[in-house]
Design a protein around this motif. Structure first.
Motif, PDB file in Angstrom:
ATOM      1  N   ALA A 125      20.543 -17.668  31.248  1.00 43.54           N
ATOM      2  CA  ALA A 125      19.988 -17.036  30.050  1.00 43.54           C
ATOM      3  C   ALA A 125      19.332 -15.696  30.367  1.00 43.54           C
ATOM      4  CB  ALA A 125      18.982 -17.968  29.381  1.00 43.54           C
ATOM      5  N   ASP A 126      18.977 -15.480  31.649  1.00 48.38           N
ATOM      6  CA  ASP A 126      18.299 -14.248  32.050  1.00 48.38           C
ATOM      7  C   ASP A 126      18.856 -13.763  33.386  1.00 48.38           C
ATOM      8  OD1 ASP A 126      15.902 -14.270  30.031  1.00 48.38           O
ATOM      9  OD2 ASP A 126      15.936 -16.271  30.935  1.00 48.38           O
ATOM     10  N   PHE A 127      18.827 -12.471  33.577  1.00 49.16           N
ATOM     11  CA  PHE A 127      19.216 -11.894  34.870  1.00 49.16           C
ATOM     12  C   PHE A 127      18.057 -12.036  35.848  1.00 49.16           C
ATOM     13  CE2 PHE A 127      18.927  -8.258  37.753  1.00 49.16           C
ATOM     14  CZ  PHE A 127      20.138  -8.387  38.435  1.00 49.16           C
ATOM     15  N   PHE A 128      18.375 -12.284  37.126  1.00 49.13           N
ATOM     16  CA  PHE A 128      17.334 -12.207  38.160  1.00 49.13           C
ATOM     17  C   PHE A 128      17.902 -11.511  39.383  1.00 49.13           C
ATOM     18  CE2 PHE A 128      19.526 -15.993  39.477  1.00 49.13           C
ATOM     19  CZ  PHE A 128      19.265 -16.195  40.831  1.00 49.13           C
ATOM     20  N   ASN A 129      17.046 -10.830  40.112  1.00 49.37           N
ATOM     21  CA  ASN A 129      17.477  -9.909  41.169  1.00 49.37           C
ATOM     22  C   ASN A 129      18.261 -10.567  42.292  1.00 49.37           C
ATOM     23  OD1 ASN A 129      16.450  -7.463  40.119  1.00 49.37           O
ATOM     24  ND2 ASN A 129      14.385  -8.052  40.725  1.00 49.37           N
ATOM     25  N   GLU A 130      17.987 -11.847  42.551  1.00 49.44           N
ATOM     26  CA  GLU A 130      18.630 -12.534  43.668  1.00 49.44           C
ATOM     27  C   GLU A 130      19.951 -13.194  43.285  1.00 49.44           C
ATOM     28  OE1 GLU A 130      17.591 -12.535  46.755  1.00 49.44           O
ATOM     29  OE2 GLU A 130      15.720 -11.464  46.424  1.00 49.44           O
ATOM     30  N   ALA A 131      20.462 -12.911  42.077  1.00 56.60           N
ATOM     31  CA  ALA A 131      21.672 -13.584  41.593  1.00 56.60           C
ATOM     32  C   ALA A 131      22.873 -13.323  42.504  1.00 56.60           C
ATOM     33  CB  ALA A 131      21.983 -13.148  40.162  1.00 56.60           C
ATOM     34  N   ASP A 132      23.047 -12.071  42.939  1.00 59.19           N
ATOM     35  CA  ASP A 132      24.178 -11.748  43.815  1.00 59.19           C
ATOM     36  C   ASP A 132      24.086 -12.479  45.151  1.00 59.19           C
ATOM     37  OD1 ASP A 132      25.430 -10.141  41.995  1.00 59.19           O
ATOM     38  OD2 ASP A 132      24.529  -8.278  42.724  1.00 59.19           O
TER      39      ASP A 132
END
Length: 599
Positions: free
Chosen positions: A317-324
């Protein structure tokens, strides 16, 4: 000193640990570049202080930092694994600890069997003949019951072994393949129908409703009630049931919502375009939450167990910096391409919005419950670091130093008996016994993470002992002790009238006997005492039986080991036949022992 440490930090991937002035671990974090990451927490112009870009929770943490340490590793993936391990073992003050490293249940059926049954399992086997439905949460048993109430399948695992039709055939719940009354091809058609409705729970509920009305018309009210309860359980287990996608793909959907010091992680499991189940985790933290950290920990904990299935498409539901970094980690771990995305439109965005709305609804439900729960009252009364949802309670037992044992019981929304532990101890005095037991529990933190609270049966001396051991291990954990009221120098356990003393850090309290908080802690203490006494009695009885055996001629330690290896317990030895004893010890000694035991 701290400034120099930060400026000279390694530029490698690894772990950083923040400590306060007393050496207590505050926070563990990972980084691709340690130096860049730790410097981002601070502003270096003038006096060293927290960066204005930090959240209030992390800014408060940085205000307490006096020392930082680093651990360099080979890759960012290694850092992620090490970070998770350290957080679980050490439970730092400002880290978020999730307890979702569990496997979810599935309904499985092995189509290679001639008359297969549906079963609940938590372990996935790589076998093309086995079909799995899930992951499920609370609905697994209800769905399984629904299948066996609705379709004439082989009802029990041992049914086919009987070779004779049983009661299930008489009540038309089974077609008696044990007597050859149905062939494998016809049975396979019923299994196919069951698989279809398992994938369409609305249809399954409709079938259950028809069965319930039929049972009512036949005045079989007990059966009707069971069908009604099964329908209710299936409906209640799904927060969402009306979503059907045009795209028949699999998705795991995550949403995080926070309200003050409470957070909810919501998960939707989509299989073949339909929601098969949902689950959520609710957390309370005195220092608040960071949404990015919650997403990272939610994904790591959910996908950490290897023996489960999952969707290769993860929707957030939200982007977070560690997703990659998380996507790369999971793809490498499972040897397949994993996608993590935050959809902005269409059906996928509808799913994430649905997960978010459900998370908000759960938060609101929690808020409208009792203003403060008993656990929240305990947290407030003793200024506990976190809400004590999981509590470990310790007690030891002996008789004049003989057969000393320790016991740990666990409270986790009720007594969690599968988590209870018994300890055979070696010391005669209670202080040394408690020290040995707590040291052994601390050594197990890498396998079983620390709880939110320890409760000890004892006074301030034992509470300080526990704090010393935890501090030595670098673990931040609240500790309470409850000392039994002394009446004529003897412990007094009278229900509802015991004036027990409670000890916390820099605090001792004598609550009135009718206080619910005191009664709750007494209940925990009494369960630990019961469990410890039971183990002590068992151990002492075994020791007494062993001494009795040794008093019989020719029975030494080696013979007792042989007997225990064969029979398992002393009680079984005493009930053994002469033939069994002769088989174990030889004809002469076995016969002699049998004769002596029967005297």
């Amino acid at each position: 000193m701290l400034t120099n440490t930060l400026k000279n930090a390694p530029e490698n991937a690894g772990i950083y640990q923040f400590f306060n002035a007393s050496g207590m671990l505050l926070y563990v974090g990972k980084a691709k570049n340690i130096k860049n990451r730790v410097k981002s927490y601070f502003r270096f112009s003038g006096e060293l202080r927290a960066s204005p870009l930090l959240s209030s929770r992390i800014a408060k943490m940085i205000s307490e930092v006096e020392r930082v340490e680093f651990i360099v590793v080979q890759s960012e993936h290694d850092a992620l694994i090490l970070e998770n391990s350290l957080i679980k073992q050490l439970k730092p003050k400002y880290n978020i600890l999730l307890r979702d490293d569990k496997t979810y249940p599935y309904i499985a059926i092995n189509l290679a069997e001639p008359f297969p049954r549906f079963e609940i399992t938590r372990k996935i086997i790589n076998d093309k003949n086995i079909k799995y439905f899930g992951p499920l949460s609370g609905s697994a048993k209800a769905l399984l019951d629904a299948l066996y109430l609705t379709f004439p399948l082989v009802q029990k695992k041992g049914c086919l072994k009987g070779k004779k039709a049983c009661l299930f055939f008489q009540i038309e719940r089974c077609l008696a393949p044990c007597e050859g009354k149905i062939d494998t091809a016809s049975y396979a058609k019923i299994v196919h129908q069951a698989l279809e409705v398992l994938n369409d729970q609305k249809k399954l509920i409709s079938l259950l409703h028809v069965k319930m009305e039929e049972a009512s018309l036949k005045l079989n009210f007990e059966e009707a009630a069971k069908l009604r309860d099964t329908m209710r359980a299936i409906k209640e287990s799904l927060h969402v049931t009306h979503v059907e996608l045009l795209n028949l793909e699999d998705y795991d959907v995550f949403a995080v919502e926070m309200m003050e010091k409470t957070a909810v992680i919501m998960r939707l499991f989509i299989r073949h375009g339909k929601i098969v189940s949902t689950s959520h985790s609710m957390m309370h933290n005195a220092y608040g939450f960071d949404k990015e950290e919650l997403y990272q920990r939610a994904l790591f904990e959910f996908y950490n167990p290897m023996h489960q299935t999952f969707a290769q498409n993860i929707l957030l539901a939200d982007f977070f910096n560690e997703a990659d970094a998380m996507r790369s980690f999971l793809s490498e771990k499972f040897g397949m391409k994993i996608s993590i995305s935050v959809p902005k439109r269409g059906e996928k965005e509808h799913l994430t919005a649905l997960a978010r709305e459900n998370a908000k609804a759960i938060l609101m439900q929690q808020r409208t419950k009792n203003s403060t729960t008993l656990l929240e009252q305990l947290q407030s009364l003793f200024t506990l670091h976190s809400l004590p949802k999981r509590i470990e309670v310790f007690d030891n037992s002996h008789l004049g130093g003989v057969a000393p044992v320790g016991a740990m019981v666990v409270w986790d929304e009720g007594f969690s008996k599968s988590s209870y532990r018994r300890y055979a101890l070696h010391y005669r005095d209670e202080y040394a016994q408690m020290k040995e037991m707590l040291e052994r529990r601390i050594a197990d933190f890498s396998k079983e993470p620390p709880p939110d609270l320890w409760v000890l049966d004892g006074g301030e001396t034992l509470r300080k002992l526990a704090e010393t051991l935890l501090e030595k291990a670098g673990v931040h954990l609240d500790v309470l002790a409850i000392a039994k009221e002394k009446v004529d120098a003897k412990a007094h356990r009278a229900k509802g009238s015991a004036h027990d003393l409670l000890y916390a850090k820099e605090q001792s309290l004598a609550l009135p006997p009718h206080d619910k908080r005191l009664q709750f802690l007494q209940r925990l203490r009494d369960e630990a005492h019961r469990f410890a006494i039971r183990y002590h009695q068992s151990k002492k009885q075994s020791k007494d039986l062993a001494l009795t055996l040794q008093s019989m001629g020719g029975i030494g330690d080696a013979s007792i080991k042989k007997l225990l290896s064969y029979f398992g317990t002393f009680e079984a030895i005493y009930q053994a036949s002469e033939e069994e004893l002769m088989l174990t010890l030889g004809k002469k000694l076995g016969s002699k022992l049998f004769t002596n035991l029967k005297k």
